[in-house]
Design a protein around this motif. Structure first.
Motif, PDB file in Angstrom:
ATOM      1  N   ARG A  18       0.828  -1.217   0.000  1.00  0.00           N
ATOM      2  CA  ARG A  18       0.000   0.000   0.000  1.00  0.00           C
ATOM      3  C   ARG A  18       0.862   1.267   0.000  1.00  0.00           C
ATOM      4  O   ARG A  18       1.985   1.311   0.459  1.00  0.00           O
ATOM      5  N   VAL A  19       0.264   2.297  -0.580  1.00  0.00           N
ATOM      6  CA  VAL A  19       0.923   3.591  -0.696  1.00  0.00           C
ATOM      7  C   VAL A  19      -0.180   4.630  -0.887  1.00  0.00           C
ATOM      8  O   VAL A  19      -1.252   4.307  -1.423  1.00  0.00           O
ATOM      9  N   ARG A  22      -2.585  10.002  -4.933  1.00  0.00           N
ATOM     10  CA  ARG A  22      -3.176  11.347  -4.978  1.00  0.00           C
ATOM     11  C   ARG A  22      -3.715  11.743  -6.350  1.00  0.00           C
ATOM     12  O   ARG A  22      -4.139  12.872  -6.543  1.00  0.00           O
ATOM     13  N   GLN A  74      -5.093  21.422  -1.276  1.00  0.00           N
ATOM     14  CA  GLN A  74      -4.655  20.106  -1.772  1.00  0.00           C
ATOM     15  C   GLN A  74      -5.534  19.699  -2.961  1.00  0.00           C
ATOM     16  O   GLN A  74      -6.759  19.541  -2.827  1.00  0.00           O
ATOM     17  N   HIS A  76      -5.779  16.948  -4.730  1.00  0.00           N
ATOM     18  CA  HIS A  76      -6.466  15.648  -4.722  1.00  0.00           C
ATOM     19  C   HIS A  76      -7.795  15.720  -3.972  1.00  0.00           C
ATOM     20  O   HIS A  76      -8.701  14.959  -4.257  1.00  0.00           O
ATOM     21  N   LEU A 138      -6.090   8.281  -0.048  1.00  0.00           N
ATOM     22  CA  LEU A 138      -5.273   8.652   1.111  1.00  0.00           C
ATOM     23  C   LEU A 138      -6.119   9.362   2.147  1.00  0.00           C
ATOM     24  O   LEU A 138      -7.225   9.822   1.839  1.00  0.00           O
ATOM     25  N   MET A 139      -5.580   9.356   3.356  1.00  0.00           N
ATOM     26  CA  MET A 139      -6.278  10.039   4.444  1.00  0.00           C
ATOM     27  C   MET A 139      -5.873  11.506   4.451  1.00  0.00           C
ATOM     28  O   MET A 139      -4.755  11.845   4.052  1.00  0.00           O
ATOM     29  N   ILE A 140      -6.781  12.348   4.918  1.00  0.00           N
ATOM     30  CA  ILE A 140      -6.550  13.796   4.903  1.00  0.00           C
ATOM     31  C   ILE A 140      -6.777  14.364   6.308  1.00  0.00           C
ATOM     32  O   ILE A 140      -7.916  14.571   6.738  1.00  0.00           O
ATOM     33  N   GLY A 141      -5.662  14.584   7.004  1.00  0.00           N
ATOM     34  CA  GLY A 141      -5.749  15.187   8.343  1.00  0.00           C
ATOM     35  C   GLY A 141      -5.887  16.691   8.278  1.00  0.00           C
ATOM     36  O   GLY A 141      -6.264  17.336   9.268  1.00  0.00           O
ATOM     37  N   LYS A 178       7.084   4.814   0.127  1.00  0.00           N
ATOM     38  CA  LYS A 178       7.973   5.547   1.018  1.00  0.00           C
ATOM     39  C   LYS A 178       8.552   4.543   2.020  1.00  0.00           C
ATOM     40  O   LYS A 178       7.789   3.741   2.578  1.00  0.00           O
ATOM     41  N   ARG A 180       9.788   2.798   5.398  1.00  0.00           N
ATOM     42  CA  ARG A 180       9.393   2.912   6.807  1.00  0.00           C
ATOM     43  C   ARG A 180      10.607   2.605   7.690  1.00  0.00           C
ATOM     44  O   ARG A 180      11.580   1.998   7.252  1.00  0.00           O
TER      45      ARG A 180
HETATM   46  C1  LIG Z   1      -4.369  10.601   9.707  1.00  0.00           C
HETATM   47  C2  LIG Z   1      -3.609  10.914   8.430  1.00  0.00           C
HETATM   48  C3  LIG Z   1      -3.725  12.168   7.870  1.00  0.00           C
HETATM   49  C4  LIG Z   1      -3.064  12.452   6.670  1.00  0.00           C
HETATM   50  N1  LIG Z   1      -3.227  13.683   6.098  1.00  0.00           N
HETATM   51  C5  LIG Z   1      -2.695  13.947   4.880  1.00  0.00           C
HETATM   52  C6  LIG Z   1      -2.971  15.173   4.215  1.00  0.00           C
HETATM   53  O1  LIG Z   1      -3.685  16.038   4.702  1.00  0.00           O
HETATM   54  N2  LIG Z   1      -2.426  15.358   2.988  1.00  0.00           N
HETATM   55  C7  LIG Z   1      -1.629  14.427   2.385  1.00  0.00           C
HETATM   56  O2  LIG Z   1      -1.170  14.663   1.256  1.00  0.00           O
HETATM   57  N3  LIG Z   1      -1.348  13.241   2.998  1.00  0.00           N
HETATM   58  C8  LIG Z   1      -1.874  12.981   4.215  1.00  0.00           C
HETATM   59  N4  LIG Z   1      -1.654  11.775   4.830  1.00  0.00           N
HETATM   60  C9  LIG Z   1      -0.834  10.770   4.145  1.00  0.00           C
HETATM   61  C10 LIG Z   1       0.545  10.664   4.781  1.00  0.00           C
HETATM   62  O3  LIG Z   1       1.314  11.772   4.445  1.00  0.00           O
HETATM   63  C11 LIG Z   1       1.184   9.355   4.301  1.00  0.00           C
HETATM   64  O4  LIG Z   1       0.407   8.267   4.759  1.00  0.00           O
HETATM   65  C12 LIG Z   1       2.616   9.213   4.824  1.00  0.00           C
HETATM   66  O5  LIG Z   1       3.441  10.216   4.310  1.00  0.00           O
HETATM   67  C13 LIG Z   1       3.210   7.858   4.431  1.00  0.00           C
HETATM   68  O6  LIG Z   1       3.140   7.669   3.033  1.00  0.00           O
HETATM   69  P1  LIG Z   1       2.387   6.402   2.415  1.00  0.00           P
HETATM   70  O7  LIG Z   1       0.963   6.421   2.924  1.00  0.00           O
HETATM   71  O8  LIG Z   1       2.438   6.586   0.943  1.00  0.00           O
HETATM   72  O9  LIG Z   1       3.123   5.196   2.875  1.00  0.00           O
HETATM   73  C14 LIG Z   1      -2.253  11.474   6.040  1.00  0.00           C
HETATM   74  C15 LIG Z   1      -2.161  10.213   6.634  1.00  0.00           C
HETATM   75  C16 LIG Z   1      -2.808   9.938   7.805  1.00  0.00           C
HETATM   76  C17 LIG Z   1      -2.692   8.566   8.415  1.00  0.00           C
END
Ligand SMILES: Cc1cc2nc3c(=O)[nH]c(=O)nc-3n(C[C@H](O)[C@H](O)[C@H](O)COP(=O)(O)O)c2cc1C
Length: 256
Positions: A18-19, A22, A74, A76, A138-141, A178, A180
């Protein structure tokens, strides 16, 4: 690290590959598909069966634009076929308390925390189910950049806040993973600090800085040699989202 290859499953493969994605193809994610994803995700465990979460499913172009603005533009978020807003939701607990002559008005830190954990477990479950069907996202915090504005956009009542969102779509890119940190650094045996062949924390971070820096160089992303420690130190000073405590309090969550 021992040879782990005798333990394989579809779920392991899915997670190992998983990755965050966007960019999405111009192809809809049907509502029935979202329903199926959430139906499975809602089987996630929930603290004391409180089920203290809600999900707002967003497809409307203008709403996505507004959410994108909260997240600092953002792209995406603006371009996703569907955005799932995972919310901590205390309204049903409040209703149950009211029916029994009580109130959650002075809700504790613990209530807000378990609701947030519940929402997170559902979100991660939804992500896994979606990926098992070929979707990516992807998740967006960054919806918490301005929790009050996000609440306004989604019409969230008091006692509900959006913990994080999720973009979901059919992938239009295949980003490299990416790296870990190593398991030897994260896993402690019996008591914290007992690592198998572990590095000291500083040595671990040094190694990881180099790994991440090499990754960023390979994808032409600007970086420094102390990549992770540099970026993280920058991210957390000054305090990010300093208004969040007040914004969440306004929504009825007391994290003070
Ligand atoms: C709770 C949470 C919030 C995140 N918020 C954002 C975000 O607002 N924008 C973004 O581009 N990525 C966001 N991400 C993605 C992370 O940046 C990403 O999971 C991390 O850099 C690791 O990369 P990978 O998921 O490709 O392994 C978020 C991930 C999580 C778990």
């Amino acid at each position: 690290m021992p040879d782990l290859s005798s333990y394989t499953s579809e779920t392991i493969d899915l997670l190992l590959n998983r990755v965050s994605v966007r960019k999405y193809a111009d192809k809809p994610v049907t509502q029935i598909m979202v329903d199926a994803i959430l139906e499975a995700a809602f089987r996630a465990p929930t603290s004391s069966n409180i089920q203290a979460y809600s999900v707002v499913v967003v497809r409307d172009h203008d709403t996505l634009q507004k959410l994108s603005a909260v997240t600092g533009g953002q792209k995406h978020v603006a371009n996703t076929p569907v955005f799932l807003a995972f919310c901590a939701d205390l309204t049903r607990i409040q209703a149950a308390m009211k029916m029994n002559g009580g109130s959650i008005e002075a809700n504790s830190l613990e209530t807000g925390l378990v609701a947030s954990i519940d929402a997170t477990l559902v979100g991660m479950s939804a992500s896994l189910v979606a990926e098992s069907l070929g979707l990516k996202g992807l998740m967006i915090g960054a919806v918490r950049n301005n929790a009050s504005e996000t609440a306004k956009i989604l019409n969230l009542p008091k006692q509900v806040f959006c913990a994080f969102g999720m973009c979901l779509g059919w992938p239009a890119e295949e980003p490299p993973q990416k790296p870990r940190m190593t398991q030897a650094a994260m896993v402690h045996h019996e008591q914290y600090g007992n690592h198998e062949n572990g590095q000291t924390p500083d040595a671990l971070l040094n190694t990881y800085d180099q790994d991440l820096s090499a990754h960023y160089i390979s994808i032409n992303k600007p970086t420094t040699t102390d990549s992770w420690t540099h970026d993280i130190a920058k991210k957390f000073s000054p305090e990010p989202r300093a208004n969040l405590r007040k914004e969440l309090k306004d929504q009825g969550f007391d994290f003070s």
